[in-house]
Motif scaffolding. Structure first.
Motif, PDB file in Angstrom:
ATOM      1  N   LEU A 294     -55.002  17.842 -30.618  1.00 53.43           N
ATOM      2  CA  LEU A 294     -54.126  16.911 -29.894  1.00 53.43           C
ATOM      3  C   LEU A 294     -54.495  16.853 -28.423  1.00 53.43           C
ATOM      4  O   LEU A 294     -54.546  15.761 -27.824  1.00 53.43           O
ATOM      5  CB  LEU A 294     -52.671  17.352 -30.063  1.00 53.43           C
ATOM      6  N   LEU A 295     -54.770  18.013 -27.820  1.00 55.60           N
ATOM      7  CA  LEU A 295     -55.180  18.036 -26.414  1.00 55.60           C
ATOM      8  C   LEU A 295     -56.493  17.282 -26.227  1.00 55.60           C
ATOM      9  O   LEU A 295     -56.651  16.525 -25.250  1.00 55.60           O
ATOM     10  CB  LEU A 295     -55.333  19.482 -25.933  1.00 55.60           C
ATOM     11  N   LEU A 296     -57.424  17.470 -27.150  1.00 53.58           N
ATOM     12  CA  LEU A 296     -58.697  16.750 -27.065  1.00 53.58           C
ATOM     13  C   LEU A 296     -58.476  15.241 -27.164  1.00 53.58           C
ATOM     14  O   LEU A 296     -59.131  14.461 -26.464  1.00 53.58           O
ATOM     15  CB  LEU A 296     -59.641  17.210 -28.178  1.00 53.58           C
ATOM     16  N   ALA A 297     -57.545  14.834 -28.029  1.00 61.31           N
ATOM     17  CA  ALA A 297     -57.254  13.409 -28.171  1.00 61.31           C
ATOM     18  C   ALA A 297     -56.665  12.849 -26.876  1.00 61.31           C
ATOM     19  O   ALA A 297     -57.012  11.733 -26.448  1.00 61.31           O
ATOM     20  CB  ALA A 297     -56.282  13.197 -29.333  1.00 61.31           C
TER      21      ALA A 297
ATOM     22  N   LEU B  23     -67.430  16.974 -29.494  1.00 53.52           N
ATOM     23  CA  LEU B  23     -68.060  17.905 -30.426  1.00 53.52           C
ATOM     24  C   LEU B  23     -67.866  19.358 -29.991  1.00 53.52           C
ATOM     25  O   LEU B  23     -67.583  20.236 -30.815  1.00 53.52           O
ATOM     26  CB  LEU B  23     -69.553  17.585 -30.552  1.00 53.52           C
ATOM     27  N   THR B  24     -68.014  19.598 -28.686  1.00 61.39           N
ATOM     28  CA  THR B  24     -67.837  20.961 -28.184  1.00 61.39           C
ATOM     29  C   THR B  24     -66.399  21.421 -28.337  1.00 61.39           C
ATOM     30  O   THR B  24     -66.126  22.558 -28.738  1.00 61.39           O
ATOM     31  CB  THR B  24     -68.266  21.040 -26.710  1.00 61.39           C
ATOM     32  N   GLY B  25     -65.453  20.527 -28.024  1.00 63.14           N
ATOM     33  CA  GLY B  25     -64.042  20.868 -28.164  1.00 63.14           C
ATOM     34  C   GLY B  25     -63.655  21.138 -29.608  1.00 63.14           C
ATOM     35  O   GLY B  25     -62.917  22.095 -29.899  1.00 63.14           O
ATOM     36  N   LEU B  26     -64.148  20.324 -30.524  1.00 63.80           N
ATOM     37  CA  LEU B  26     -63.851  20.531 -31.945  1.00 63.80           C
ATOM     38  C   LEU B  26     -64.493  21.816 -32.458  1.00 63.80           C
ATOM     39  O   LEU B  26     -63.889  22.541 -33.264  1.00 63.80           O
ATOM     40  CB  LEU B  26     -64.339  19.330 -32.762  1.00 63.80           C
ATOM     41  N   ALA B  27     -65.706  22.097 -31.994  1.00 58.48           N
ATOM     42  CA  ALA B  27     -66.378  23.338 -32.391  1.00 58.48           C
ATOM     43  C   ALA B  27     -65.590  24.543 -31.897  1.00 58.48           C
ATOM     44  O   ALA B  27     -65.434  25.549 -32.616  1.00 58.48           O
ATOM     45  CB  ALA B  27     -67.805  23.370 -31.837  1.00 58.48           C
TER      46      ALA B  27
ATOM     47  N   GLY C 143     -60.024  25.634 -24.441  1.00 58.47           N
ATOM     48  CA  GLY C 143     -60.760  24.668 -25.251  1.00 58.47           C
ATOM     49  C   GLY C 143     -60.891  23.324 -24.553  1.00 58.47           C
ATOM     50  O   GLY C 143     -61.939  22.673 -24.611  1.00 58.47           O
ATOM     51  N   GLY C 144     -59.811  22.903 -23.870  1.00 61.14           N
ATOM     52  CA  GLY C 144     -59.874  21.662 -23.104  1.00 61.14           C
ATOM     53  C   GLY C 144     -60.854  21.754 -21.951  1.00 61.14           C
ATOM     54  O   GLY C 144     -61.626  20.821 -21.692  1.00 61.14           O
TER      55      GLY C 144
ATOM     56  N   GLY D  72     -61.677   9.065 -21.290  1.00 63.10           N
ATOM     57  CA  GLY D  72     -62.826   8.507 -21.992  1.00 63.10           C
ATOM     58  C   GLY D  72     -63.902   9.543 -22.254  1.00 63.10           C
ATOM     59  O   GLY D  72     -65.083   9.317 -21.962  1.00 63.10           O
ATOM     60  N   MET D  73     -63.520  10.686 -22.793  1.00 63.85           N
ATOM     61  CA  MET D  73     -64.453  11.779 -23.031  1.00 63.85           C
ATOM     62  C   MET D  73     -65.527  11.370 -24.037  1.00 63.85           C
ATOM     63  O   MET D  73     -65.244  10.726 -25.046  1.00 63.85           O
ATOM     64  CB  MET D  73     -63.692  13.003 -23.532  1.00 63.85           C
ATOM     65  N   GLY D  74     -66.768  11.748 -23.741  1.00 64.72           N
ATOM     66  CA  GLY D  74     -67.899  11.374 -24.567  1.00 64.72           C
ATOM     67  C   GLY D  74     -68.113  12.276 -25.758  1.00 64.72           C
ATOM     68  O   GLY D  74     -67.362  13.237 -25.980  1.00 64.72           O
ATOM     69  N   PRO D  75     -69.173  12.003 -26.560  1.00 62.84           N
ATOM     70  CA  PRO D  75     -69.455  12.780 -27.774  1.00 62.84           C
ATOM     71  C   PRO D  75     -69.656  14.277 -27.518  1.00 62.84           C
ATOM     72  O   PRO D  75     -69.216  15.104 -28.315  1.00 62.84           O
ATOM     73  CB  PRO D  75     -70.747  12.143 -28.301  1.00 62.84           C
TER      74      PRO D  75
END
Length: 253
Positions: free
Chosen positions: A24-27, A41-45, A81-82, A34-37
């Protein structure tokens, strides 16, 4: 057995909620800046790795409950993580420094809260202490990566020193011995995050940021050096005592 399975399921739910809050924080960061790929990817990892490692550790620890202190640490891990996602995104674009500094500042302010909560509620555990330490260490590593892009790769020594110590302990087991409590060690550890935050915020002249980072590195080298020396001397005393005991036993025979 059924009771243990119920406790384990509740603990896994806690880690799953933590992973969900991380996403949710990443979203929010993604839609807000406008965070890029790379950031995504790093945040999800990070979210997946935290969930997997923490779930495994909780299963092994056989804790009866997650505890309020661990919830605070999990919240700090979410903020880290953020920060990690924003630092990764900074290699492709320029995320707002204010957002990165804000997340980092809150994570640092909460650093001592989980310990106080654990002591007041009587829920201090070895897992909680380790969880807190790993979150701190990873935040310092990520901040050192970010600041190194401004001041040079030598700043990575600040974030990498603890991991180098852990790696060295695999080769030299005497480094795994417990250290006595030290206010100086705790102070130096706290200074690292504050110093890297100040340098990363770029509110001060470049020369001042450089001096702050150098002082942080110098204090960290001193702290690790002092601890390594203490561990070495203690290990030698232990070996000598054991050898002396063996000699006395042989003489008695």
């Amino acid at each position: 057995m059924a009771l243990n399975n119920t406790y384990d399921a509740r603990l896994q739910q806690e880690t799953a909620v933590g992973a969900g809050v991380q996403i949710l924080l990443l979203a929010l960061l993604g839609t807000g800046i406008g965070m890029g790929p790379a950031g995504w990817l790093t945040g999800l990892a990070f979210a997946f790795a935290t969930w997997a490692v923490l779930s495994r550790a909780l299963h092994r620890s056989r804790l009866s409950s997650f505890g309020p202190a661990n919830r605070v640490t999990l919240g700090r891990a979410t903020l880290v993580g953020g920060v990690t996602a924003l630092v990764a995104d900074s290699f492709e674009s320029t995320p707002p420094v204010t957002v990165l500094v804000g997340l980092t500042a809150v994570a640092l302010l909460l650093d001592g809260v989980d310990g106080k909560v654990a002591r007041r509620t009587g829920t201090s555990t070895a897992l909680g202490a380790r969880f807190d330490m790993e979150v701190d260490a990873f935040l310092i590593l990520v901040l050192s990566v970010y600041v190194s892009m401004q001041l040079g790769p030598w700043v990575l020594l600040i974030g990498g020193m603890r991991y180098a110590f852990v790696a060295a302990a695999r080769v030299a087991p005497w480094l795994n011995a417990p250290l006595p409590p030290s206010f100086a060690r705790k102070t130096v550890a706290a200074v690292q995050g504050i110093a890297l935050l100040l340098a990363g915020a770029e509110l001060l002249p470049h020369g001042v940021n450089l001096a702050i980072a150098l002082l942080a590195l110098g204090s960290l080298v001193w702290s690790f050096g002092r601890d390594v020396r203490w561990l070495w001397r203690t290990s030698r005393i232990t070996v000598e005592a054991a050898t002396g005991g063996e000699l006395l036993e042989l003489a008695a025979r």
